[in-house]
Scaffold this active site. Structure first.
Site, short mmCIF file in Angstrom:
data_model
loop_
_atom_site.label_atom_id
_atom_site.label_comp_id
_atom_site.label_asym_id
_atom_site.label_seq_id
_atom_site.Cartn_x
_atom_site.Cartn_y
_atom_site.Cartn_z
N CYS A 1 0.84 -1.20 0.00
CA CYS A 1 0.00 0.00 0.00
C CYS A 1 0.88 1.25 0.00
CB CYS A 1 -0.97 -0.05 1.18
SG CYS A 1 -2.39 1.02 0.95
N GLU B 1 -0.91 -8.57 5.17
CA GLU B 1 -0.81 -8.64 6.65
C GLU B 1 -2.17 -8.53 7.32
OE1 GLU B 1 -0.27 -6.01 4.89
OE2 GLU B 1 -0.91 -4.21 5.99
N HIS C 1 -3.36 -5.74 1.11
CA HIS C 1 -2.70 -5.90 2.41
C HIS C 1 -2.63 -7.37 2.84
CE1 HIS C 1 -2.51 -1.66 3.82
NE2 HIS C 1 -3.53 -1.49 3.00
#
Lengths: 83, 229
Positions: B89, B199, B197
């Protein structure tokens, strides 16, 4: 020395922001607007002995993204300088 | 073998903790947190992550000022030595602004912030970041960004495609990216930038639209490649 830098999207790079503003202007009834493109104006107060090379480097390394943008540097004389 | 990962924090980063948690969950090793103003990286890092967020409030252009912060000179030097770097990002925006990856991330074509889980097609399943995926597989990973519209000129796009450097593509329209590109690799395949993302997708959640474990597989790929190497 006052310096004004105009950062614009390169020709051919789609400007979704400009397109949205164009659409709004048409919706408000303003006819005859063919295109809208949005850029950024940066005014700087720099030492009088700042070289053109230094200004160019500032633009290339930070103020503009050379992948998508062009820049133009305008040096303002004192009469034209912004307050 | 120990896995020594570093996570950089810029002023305005907000996914740095999540990135460290994901790396720690998969590797079992504490991730090292690194401040943007540091001039040097800790010695012997195996992996560097640039997290999501809004570094410097996205002033001027997303990632532009972070790309010129002291630590980024050290990150560029480490990447040149072959240390793997992941930018997610805002981290992807920093990678393009720093020149580690080609192209630029522009305002989303629809002008709106996009925040939802999107399907991604795995376009290259042989990189060190993606070897736990199957080629052409569709995975689901969240996006949350305003400036994710990937732009590069046609020649650069052709090069990226020709060299297998498109890692992930959106499987549905998301932000107007050229050729639906969601993530790209560097020429040596050791730098990955992606808007989604991973994560945020390391554990299942109670609601089916949230969570998921597809992102975890990216960290398993990285850690599996580096620890077995």
């Amino acid at each position: 020395m006052k310096v004004r830098i105009l950062v614009r999207l390169k020709p051919g790079v789609l400007d979704p922001q400009g397109r949205a503003v164009h659409h709004s202007l048409e919706g408000m009834g303003f006819d005859g607007v063919d295109d809208v493109r949005i850029g950024r104006m940066i005014e700087m107060d720099v030492a009088d002995d700042t070289t053109d090379e230094a200004l160019n480097t500032m633009c290339e390394k930070l103020l503009a993204n050379m992948v998508i943008e062009d820049f133009a540097i305008e040096k303002l004389d004192n009469e034209k300088a912004p307050a | 073998m120990a896995f020594k990962a570093g996570v950089i924090t810029f002023p305005g980063s907000n996914c740095d903790r999540d990135m460290a948690v994901a790396l720690e969950a998969v590797s079992g090793e504490k991730a090292i947190r690194i401040w943007h103003g540091d001039a040097d990286l800790p010695d012997g890092l195996d992996f560097i992550a640039l997290p999501g967020g809004f570094s410097y409030g996205d002033y001027l252009r997303s990632g532009a000022m972070a790309a010129n912060s002291p630590i980024m000179r050290a990150v560029v030097a480490a990447a040149d030595r072959g240390v793997p770097v992941l930018g997610v990002c805002n981290g992807f925006q920093v990678l393009t602004e720093s020149g580690l990856l080609p192209g630029a991330l522009m305002r989303n074509a629809g002008q709106t912030f996009v925040c939802r889980t999107v399907p991604l097609s795995v376009e290259n399943a042989s990189s060190l970041f993606t070897q736990s995926f199957a080629q052409g597989e569709t995975v689901r990973v969240p996006v949350a960004h305003h400036d994710g519209n990937y732009f590069a000129d046609e020649a650069t796009l052709d090069t990226l495609e020709g060299e297998g450097r498109v890692a992930f593509r959106y499987a549905e329209p998301v932000n107007g990216s050229r050729r639906d590109i969601a993530g790209i690799l560097s020429e040596n395949g050791r730098v990955l930038g992606m808007m989604p993302h991973p994560e945020r997708a390391i554990a299942p959640a109670a609601h089916p639209s949230l969570g998921g474990e597809d992102g975890k597989r990216l960290f398993e790929s990285v850690i599996g490649s580096l620890v077995s190497a």
